[in-house]
Every structure is written in structure tokens, then in C-alpha cells.
Write a protein that holds these residues in place. Structure first.
Motif, PDB file in Angstrom:
ATOM      1  N   LEU A 190      12.461  18.053   6.353  1.00 20.58           N
ATOM      2  CA  LEU A 190      12.585  18.100   7.803  1.00 20.58           C
ATOM      3  C   LEU A 190      14.049  18.194   8.216  1.00 20.58           C
ATOM      4  O   LEU A 190      14.418  18.999   9.081  1.00 20.58           O
ATOM      5  N   VAL A 191      14.919  17.407   7.589  1.00 18.78           N
ATOM      6  CA  VAL A 191      16.349  17.459   7.892  1.00 18.78           C
ATOM      7  C   VAL A 191      16.901  18.842   7.547  1.00 18.78           C
ATOM      8  O   VAL A 191      17.676  19.428   8.316  1.00 18.78           O
ATOM      9  N   SER A 192      16.458  19.388   6.412  1.00 16.91           N
ATOM     10  CA  SER A 192      16.914  20.734   6.031  1.00 16.91           C
ATOM     11  C   SER A 192      16.448  21.771   7.042  1.00 16.91           C
ATOM     12  O   SER A 192      17.192  22.691   7.408  1.00 16.91           O
ATOM     13  N   ALA A 193      15.222  21.630   7.522  1.00 17.09           N
ATOM     14  CA  ALA A 193      14.696  22.568   8.519  1.00 17.09           C
ATOM     15  C   ALA A 193      15.481  22.439   9.825  1.00 17.09           C
ATOM     16  O   ALA A 193      15.824  23.455  10.457  1.00 17.09           O
ATOM     17  N   HIS A 194      15.788  21.208  10.235  1.00 15.83           N
ATOM     18  CA  HIS A 194      16.594  21.007  11.450  1.00 15.83           C
ATOM     19  C   HIS A 194      17.964  21.658  11.296  1.00 15.83           C
ATOM     20  O   HIS A 194      18.458  22.311  12.223  1.00 15.83           O
ATOM     21  N   ARG A 195      18.560  21.467  10.144  1.00 13.93           N
ATOM     22  CA  ARG A 195      19.873  22.060   9.882  1.00 13.93           C
ATOM     23  C   ARG A 195      19.792  23.589   9.961  1.00 13.93           C
ATOM     24  O   ARG A 195      20.654  24.236  10.560  1.00 13.93           O
TER      25      ARG A 195
ATOM     26  N   GLN B 294       6.942  10.800  -1.515  1.00 12.80           N
ATOM     27  CA  GLN B 294       6.472  11.931  -0.710  1.00 12.80           C
ATOM     28  C   GLN B 294       7.103  11.894   0.683  1.00 12.80           C
ATOM     29  O   GLN B 294       7.515  12.936   1.216  1.00 12.80           O
ATOM     30  N   ARG B 295       7.168  10.687   1.271  1.00 14.45           N
ATOM     31  CA  ARG B 295       7.776  10.546   2.593  1.00 14.45           C
ATOM     32  C   ARG B 295       9.237  10.965   2.554  1.00 14.45           C
ATOM     33  O   ARG B 295       9.709  11.719   3.413  1.00 14.45           O
ATOM     34  N   ASP B 296       9.969  10.505   1.544  1.00 12.64           N
ATOM     35  CA  ASP B 296      11.384  10.843   1.433  1.00 12.64           C
ATOM     36  C   ASP B 296      11.585  12.342   1.256  1.00 12.64           C
ATOM     37  O   ASP B 296      12.485  12.932   1.854  1.00 12.64           O
TER      38      ASP B 296
ATOM     39  N   LEU C  33      -1.821  -0.147  -6.588  1.00 11.41           N
ATOM     40  CA  LEU C  33      -1.358  -0.088  -5.207  1.00 11.41           C
ATOM     41  C   LEU C  33       0.157   0.076  -5.153  1.00 11.41           C
ATOM     42  O   LEU C  33       0.672   0.843  -4.328  1.00 11.41           O
ATOM     43  N   VAL C  34       0.856  -0.625  -6.028  1.00 12.64           N
ATOM     44  CA  VAL C  34       2.313  -0.488  -6.073  1.00 12.64           C
ATOM     45  C   VAL C  34       2.682   0.941  -6.462  1.00 12.64           C
ATOM     46  O   VAL C  34       3.563   1.558  -5.857  1.00 12.64           O
ATOM     47  N   THR C  35       1.986   1.486  -7.444  1.00 10.88           N
ATOM     48  CA  THR C  35       2.249   2.859  -7.874  1.00 10.88           C
ATOM     49  C   THR C  35       1.979   3.834  -6.741  1.00 10.88           C
ATOM     50  O   THR C  35       2.767   4.754  -6.494  1.00 10.88           O
ATOM     51  N   LYS C  36       0.862   3.631  -6.032  1.00 17.33           N
ATOM     52  CA  LYS C  36       0.548   4.494  -4.894  1.00 17.33           C
ATOM     53  C   LYS C  36       1.622   4.384  -3.824  1.00 17.33           C
ATOM     54  O   LYS C  36       2.050   5.397  -3.262  1.00 17.33           O
ATOM     55  N   ALA C  37       2.045   3.169  -3.528  1.00 20.32           N
ATOM     56  CA  ALA C  37       3.078   2.967  -2.510  1.00 20.32           C
ATOM     57  C   ALA C  37       4.364   3.683  -2.907  1.00 20.32           C
ATOM     58  O   ALA C  37       5.004   4.339  -2.073  1.00 20.32           O
ATOM     59  N   GLN C  38       4.731   3.583  -4.168  1.00 20.29           N
ATOM     60  CA  GLN C  38       5.940   4.271  -4.633  1.00 20.29           C
ATOM     61  C   GLN C  38       5.789   5.778  -4.511  1.00 20.29           C
ATOM     62  O   GLN C  38       6.721   6.474  -4.095  1.00 20.29           O
ATOM     63  N   ARG C  39       4.602   6.283  -4.870  1.00 23.85           N
ATOM     64  CA  ARG C  39       4.358   7.718  -4.776  1.00 23.85           C
ATOM     65  C   ARG C  39       4.412   8.172  -3.312  1.00 23.85           C
ATOM     66  O   ARG C  39       5.012   9.199  -3.002  1.00 23.85           O
ATOM     67  N   TYR C  40       3.828   7.378  -2.393  1.00 22.72           N
ATOM     68  CA  TYR C  40       3.841   7.728  -0.975  1.00 22.72           C
ATOM     69  C   TYR C  40       5.257   7.669  -0.413  1.00 22.72           C
ATOM     70  O   TYR C  40       5.642   8.512   0.409  1.00 22.72           O
TER      71      TYR C  40
END
Length: 140
Positions: A106-111, A98-100, A88-95
Motif C-alpha cells: 500500500l505504501v509503495s502504491a501511494h508512493r 501478511q498485514r505487513d 494460534l500463535v503460528t496463525k497470528a504470526q502468519r497474519y
């Protein structure tokens, strides 16, 4: 004859204790405690270690085996839970990663959108400089 029985039982009991502690002399270290392994560790044939001759010691060995089995089962469950938590910790880190990465995209697309909007506004301004103003006739 009584002396031999006591000596044999003492040998079996000492072998049992060594096996419980994982410090066997005859069988390989870490050998599980069983009635046959106690006999082998005592330097005797397993057939000679009978319940009719040593009932109390054999009951102790069986009780130890049962308790050890329960203890191992509890340990295995704990180990499984620990692995599940680690998964679960590994999954959380992976998620989170992915979120980051998604936020970064998204920030690059906004820019990029802002840059394109500025470029469009600049081009529109330049175009407006080259076009003559609209006459009042065109406004109606």
C-alpha cells in the motif's frame, strides 16, 4: 507354602514398583503397567498371577492403571491445548506477516501515485508553456 506365597507376592510387588518407575529389568523399559506385564517382570507366567491369590495387589495394579489412564488423558488434553495455542500463535504470526506485506504494498502504491501525480503536474506545466493563452473569446 506360606513362605512361597509371600515371596511370590513380594516378587510381584517389586516388579509392579519397577514398572511404575519405568525401570523394568525383564520387560522393555517403558512397558505399560498391566497385570500380565507385572507377572512377566516378576519372571512368572501371567496365568499364575491370579486375583484369587493376590487380590490386594491386583486391586492396587488396577487402581494404578485407572489413575494412569486418567492422568494420560489429562496430559493428552494439555498437549492438545498447547498445540492449539501454538497453532494460534503460528496463525497470528502468519497474519501479521501478511498485514505487513499488504501495508508495504500500500505504501509503495501511494508512493507510485504521488510520483505519477507530480509527473502529471510537471507535464501539464510544460504543456501550458507551449500553448498560447486562451483569448477572452474562448472563455465565454
Amino acid at each position: 507354602m506360606t513362605q512361597n506365597t509371600e515371596t511370590a507376592e513380594d516378587n510381584y510387588r517389586a516388579a509392579f514398583e519397577r514398572l511404575k518407575q519405568g525401570q523394568s529389568n525383564v520387560v522393555p523399559r517403558g512397558t505399560p503397567v498391566t497385570q500380565n506385564n507385572v507377572a512377566r517382570e516378576a519372571g512368572r507366567e501371567p496365568d499364575a498371577f491370579k486375583k484369587t491369590r493376590y487380590p490386594a495387589l491386583i486391586r492396587e495394579i488396577q487402581a494404578h492403571i485407572e489413575i494412569s489412564a486418567q492422568h494420560k488423558e489429562i496430559k493428552n488434553k494439555r498437549r492438545e491445548r498447547r498445540h492449539e495455542r501454538q497453532d494460534l500463535v503460528t496463525k497470528a504470526q502468519r497474519y501479521k506477516k501478511q498485514r505487513d506485506e499488504a501495508q508495504s504494498r500500500l505504501v509503495s502504491a501511494h508512493r507510485a501515485v504521488l510520483t505519477l501525480l507530480r509527473e502529471k503536474a510537471e507535464l501539464q506545466r510544460r504543456l501550458d508553456e507551449y500553448l498560447p493563452p486562451l483569448s477572452p473569446l474562448w472563455n465565454s
